[in-house]
Enzyme design. Structure first.
Site, PDB file in Angstrom:
ATOM      1  N   LYS A 101       0.823  -1.220   0.000  1.00  0.00           N
ATOM      2  CA  LYS A 101       0.000   0.000   0.000  1.00  0.00           C
ATOM      3  C   LYS A 101       0.854   1.265   0.000  1.00  0.00           C
ATOM      4  CE  LYS A 101      -2.131  -0.969   3.864  1.00  0.00           C
ATOM      5  NZ  LYS A 101      -1.680  -2.349   4.171  1.00  0.00           N
ATOM      6  N   THR A 102       1.862   1.278   0.873  1.00  0.00           N
ATOM      7  CA  THR A 102       2.646   2.506   1.027  1.00  0.00           C
ATOM      8  C   THR A 102       3.367   2.867  -0.258  1.00  0.00           C
ATOM      9  OG1 THR A 102       2.941   2.152   3.403  1.00  0.00           O
ATOM     10  CG2 THR A 102       4.528   3.581   2.306  1.00  0.00           C
ATOM     11  N   GLU A 145      -3.512   6.003   1.861  1.00  0.00           N
ATOM     12  CA  GLU A 145      -3.281   4.590   2.130  1.00  0.00           C
ATOM     13  C   GLU A 145      -4.332   4.147   3.146  1.00  0.00           C
ATOM     14  OE1 GLU A 145       0.077   1.865   4.377  1.00  0.00           O
ATOM     15  OE2 GLU A 145       0.692   3.750   3.432  1.00  0.00           O
TER      16      GLU A 145
END
Length: 450
Positions: A101-102, A145
């Protein structure tokens, strides 16, 4: 939490907060004149007189500060709830998934930033290229995120929802893999009207969701080859880092791309970013240029430095699949070099559920230094420790790993084992990144005094 604090302050709210230790994230909010105290306590209610108390999923519900706020009638909300209020008021681009995600949200954020779209950002890690993990932009877009660890991602209604994968993690919240898939199915069913879904077609979990046919609309997919909406082929991993590949859109080769970041997982992340940026009408020349220059997010296979011929890297990976991806990337970067890994398991519940998988992926390293479990907000579980992983790594007469009781001991053990030309990787979601810094500093001091 630091990112949300910065956003709320920029929106004009008076913000204060507390944390258990002084970190670089505390420094960032102090720089913006946000009051911070160390430790938790109900006295904070009198000190700051809040109208709303916001807390992260790492804080248990029985925390005395939360209890005191509820007793006084002060509104209480989780981080995800408050962030969703900001997110849903904008054109929201939400990146969800168990892993990646990051980096994926960072790639998308940087493309929008470089394209002059001035996005609002709320990302779990700090972008090396922008230097922040959150900022208020004056454009219509917000890149966030979204955290599945406590189910809060289901509160968001994106205009564009990206899902990188769906894996069994956060076992304290999701008792089974099926419960994870159910949560992601609900998330993919609640975009805004006309919203777009972008899903990794290579992921087994998302494959089950796609096969079930329960999505509210057709999804944009990405993966290897020409069969997805966005595909990568002719992949080449560069010695020392980076990769190059060809990109297909709807089965047609449209261009070639280079990345400075490494690993198959980052190629897939880049495809997701391409899908989003293309949907927003950003020229592919801009997308290609930005992704080539993208340096990554901190603690995502971050190069900490070189000392005495040893390269030192740090990574946030705390799930077997994340560790496997990182080790694979390093093997492609430096196939001829010896790899020493220092690993700190994160949470007792995760260690108990996945210790066999941790041992399996760590066995590919040349040597493993194991630290005690970083307990986060959990109480210890009887019989659960890093020794479960250590026993499997050293069974059948192998001497693959060694247990260390502290960060300092781990740094010393790495120094004792290292030879010029080796690679050192510290990995985990706790405070293990300090080990790499200790290792470098200890070696530097010894060079000075040699």
């Amino acid at each position: 939490m630091s990112g949300l604090a910065l956003l709320l302050a920029e929106l004009g709210y008076e913000v204060s907060g507390c944390d258990m230790s002084h970190t670089s994230y505390v420094d960032k909010v102090l720089k913006e004149e946000i009051a911070v105290v160390l430790g938790h306590g109900k006295a904070h209610m009198d000190k700051f007189l809040p109208e709303l108390l916001v807390y992260s999923s790492a804080i248990p519900e029985e925390n005395e500060e939360i209890a005191a706020a509820k007793e006084r009638g002060i509104a209480v909300a989780k981080r995800g709830e408050v962030l969703s209020w900001i997110f849903d008021s904008r054109f929201g681009i939400g990146v969800a998934g168990t892993h990646g995600k990051t980096t994926t949200s960072s790639m998308i954020a940087l493309i929008l930033e470089q394209a002059g779209l001035h996005p609002t950002l709320a990302i779990g890690g700090e972008l090396c290229d922008i230097g922040v993990n959150a900022k208020l932009g004056d454009g219509p877009y917000m890149v966030a995120e979204l955290d599945e660890s406590d189910g809060s991602f289901e509160k968001f209604h994106p205009n564009i929802a990206v899902v990188t994968n769906a894996d069994w993690d956060h076992v304290n919240h999701y008792p089974t893999f099926e419960s994870v898939l159910e949560a992601f199915t609900r998330f993919t069913s609640n975009p805004k009207d006309g919203g777009l879904l972008v899903l990794c077609g290579e992921d087994a979990g998302l494959g089950k969701i796609l096969a079930a046919g329960s999505l509210p609309r057709e999804a944009v997919t990405y993966g290897w080859g020409m069969g997805w909406t966005w595909g990568a082929f002719n992949v080449k991993h560069n010695h020392g880092g980076g990769a190059s590949f060809s990109i297909a859109h709807k089965g047609v080769h449209i261009d070639d791309m280079e990345l400075s970041v490494s690993g198959d997982h980052n190629i897939l992340n880049a495809l997701a970013a391409c899908a989003v940026a293309h949907t927003l009408g950003i020229p592919f020349t801009m997308i290609k240029k930005t992704l080539k220059e993208f340096k990554g997010a901190k603690r995502r296979l971050q190069h900490l430095g070189q000392i005495n011929g040893v390269e030192v890297y740090d990574d946030y990976g705390h799930h077997p699949r994340e560790i496997a991806a990182t080790l694979s990337a390093i093997d492609r970067m430096f196939p001829e070099k010896r790899l020493l890994v220092a690993f700190q398991p994160h949470r007792f519940t995760r260690t108990l559920a996945l210790y066999r998988d941790f041992a399996a992926v760590l066995s590919s390293a040349d040597s493993v230094v194991l630290l005690p479990v970083y307990q986060a907000d959990e109480e210890p579980i009887e019989g659960v420790s890093s020794a479960l992983i250590d026993a499997l790594l050293n069974e059948n007469g192998n001497s693959k790993s060694i247990m260390c009781g502290s960060l300092e001991e781990a740094a010393y053990e790495l120094e004792k084992q290292c030879l010029p030309g080796d690679i050192v990787l510290t990995i985990g979601a706790g405070d293990i990144s300090n080990v790499g810094e200790m290792f470098i500093e200890k070696a530097r001091v010894e060079v000075v005094h040699a």
